[in-house]
Design an enzyme around this catalytic site. Sequence first.
Site, short mmCIF file in Angstrom:
data_model
loop_
_atom_site.label_atom_id
_atom_site.label_comp_id
_atom_site.label_asym_id
_atom_site.label_seq_id
_atom_site.Cartn_x
_atom_site.Cartn_y
_atom_site.Cartn_z
N TYR A 155 10.63 -76.40 -11.49
CA TYR A 155 9.79 -75.33 -10.92
C TYR A 155 9.10 -75.83 -9.65
O TYR A 155 9.15 -75.18 -8.60
CB TYR A 155 8.77 -74.86 -11.96
CG TYR A 155 7.62 -74.06 -11.39
CD1 TYR A 155 7.77 -72.70 -11.14
CD2 TYR A 155 6.40 -74.67 -11.08
CE1 TYR A 155 6.72 -71.97 -10.59
CE2 TYR A 155 5.36 -73.96 -10.54
CZ TYR A 155 5.51 -72.61 -10.29
OH TYR A 155 4.47 -71.89 -9.74
N1 LIG Z 1 -1.01 -67.69 -12.28
C1 LIG Z 1 -1.30 -68.91 -11.83
O1 LIG Z 1 -2.22 -69.57 -12.34
C2 LIG Z 1 -0.49 -69.49 -10.69
C3 LIG Z 1 -0.68 -70.83 -10.31
C4 LIG Z 1 0.06 -71.35 -9.25
C5 LIG Z 1 0.96 -70.54 -8.56
N2 LIG Z 1 1.13 -69.24 -8.95
C6 LIG Z 1 2.10 -68.41 -8.21
O2 LIG Z 1 1.51 -67.15 -7.96
C7 LIG Z 1 2.50 -66.12 -8.03
C8 LIG Z 1 2.08 -65.07 -9.08
O3 LIG Z 1 1.81 -65.72 -10.32
P1 LIG Z 1 1.67 -64.88 -11.66
O4 LIG Z 1 1.01 -65.75 -12.63
O5 LIG Z 1 1.11 -63.53 -11.37
O6 LIG Z 1 3.23 -64.73 -12.08
P2 LIG Z 1 3.84 -63.89 -13.30
O7 LIG Z 1 2.79 -63.37 -14.20
O8 LIG Z 1 4.89 -64.76 -13.91
O9 LIG Z 1 4.54 -62.63 -12.57
C9 LIG Z 1 5.67 -62.85 -11.82
C10 LIG Z 1 6.20 -61.56 -11.22
O10 LIG Z 1 7.51 -61.89 -10.71
C11 LIG Z 1 8.44 -60.90 -11.15
N3 LIG Z 1 9.78 -61.48 -11.30
C12 LIG Z 1 10.17 -62.47 -12.14
N4 LIG Z 1 11.50 -62.69 -12.02
C13 LIG Z 1 11.95 -61.82 -11.07
C14 LIG Z 1 13.22 -61.55 -10.51
N5 LIG Z 1 14.33 -62.18 -10.92
N6 LIG Z 1 13.32 -60.59 -9.55
C15 LIG Z 1 12.22 -59.92 -9.15
N7 LIG Z 1 10.99 -60.11 -9.65
C16 LIG Z 1 10.85 -61.06 -10.61
C17 LIG Z 1 7.90 -60.41 -12.48
O11 LIG Z 1 8.38 -59.10 -12.71
P3 LIG Z 1 9.11 -58.66 -14.07
O12 LIG Z 1 8.12 -58.90 -15.17
O13 LIG Z 1 9.42 -57.22 -13.85
O14 LIG Z 1 10.31 -59.54 -14.20
C18 LIG Z 1 6.39 -60.44 -12.23
O15 LIG Z 1 5.98 -59.21 -11.63
C19 LIG Z 1 3.81 -66.81 -8.41
O16 LIG Z 1 4.56 -67.05 -7.23
C20 LIG Z 1 3.35 -68.12 -9.02
O17 LIG Z 1 4.32 -69.15 -8.89
C21 LIG Z 1 0.44 -68.70 -9.99
#
Ligand SMILES: NC(=O)c1ccc[n+]([C@@H]2O[C@H](COP(=O)([O-])OP(=O)(O)OC[C@H]3O[C@@H](n4cnc5c(N)ncnc54)[C@H](OP(=O)(O)O)[C@@H]3O)[C@@H](O)[C@H]2O)c1
Length: 244
Positions: A155
Amino acid sequence: MTSRAQTILITGVTRRVGAHLAEHLLAAGHRVIGTYRHETDALHALIDRGLIALPLDLLERERLAAFARQVAGQTDHLDLIVHNASIWHRDEDVAANPELATAMYTVHVTSPIELTEHLQRALPARERDDGHADRQAVFITDAHIDEGEPDHIHYIASKAAIESSIRSLALRYAPHTRVNAIAPGLLMFHPEDDIEYRHHRLNRRLLPFEPGPGVVSQTVDYLMACPLINQAVIRLDTGRRWGN
Ligand SMILES: NC(=O)c1ccc[n+]([C@@H]2O[C@H](COP(=O)([O-])OP(=O)(O)OC[C@H]3O[C@@H](n4cnc5c(N)ncnc54)[C@H](OP(=O)(O)O)[C@@H]3O)[C@@H](O)[C@H]2O)c1
């Protein structure tokens, strides 16, 4: 905040950071196009607030050109693309199913680059007389690229690859498009994260609080408002604890 209403594409608005950012930008009066794979209550609430929702699976690279044309059918100008969509697999899951490593590279690296290219063809950003960029692409990466993550090597490697690509993309697209990254550390826990895990993660931070998704929206506002920022990575990690 920029004064003119902008047209913004965000990938992955079905939950958490993407949903919050879409809601924030809609509330500020912008026109927001958001992508989804699965329909959620959060997605329906955004549609009620004016979101233009388009289905997109970033694993289907062959459909990206058609998707870009679909976006061009919705607007004659695109100011901002936020590449937010992500999948987060542990290395032990990748060991059991090696295709997950390829999937993470496709969702985080290959498809966002190709989508940015297809959008430039279908809906070109143009060189402006005032020297300002006409468009901005923002990639959401991860602050652990610098620290390392022993259980998420694939990742983190995929996030490092796209973070490195912002410099090349900015060179290719200047002067019509700026390319930046936001690299968050912990933003939000998952409901299933237990108290020990939460303490462990928070104790690794200089400022031990769970910030929530609003800090990403604040940073997107800043990147939209400040026209000079290009090829930049903004780390949202509260600083790094020495020796940890
Ligand atoms: N949350 C944290 O603490 C954290 C920390 C560091 C970095 N980040 C980064 O911040 C961003 C958002 O994080 P998050 O926690 O909100 O992520 P999340 O809850 O995992 O949500 C990810 C989103 O990506 C979509 N997605 C996944 N696979 C996909 C695909 N094949 N095609 C199109 N869409 C897809 C999902 O939609 P579906 O459900 O419809 O598949 C969902 O809307 C990410 O880039 C993550 O790496 C987050």
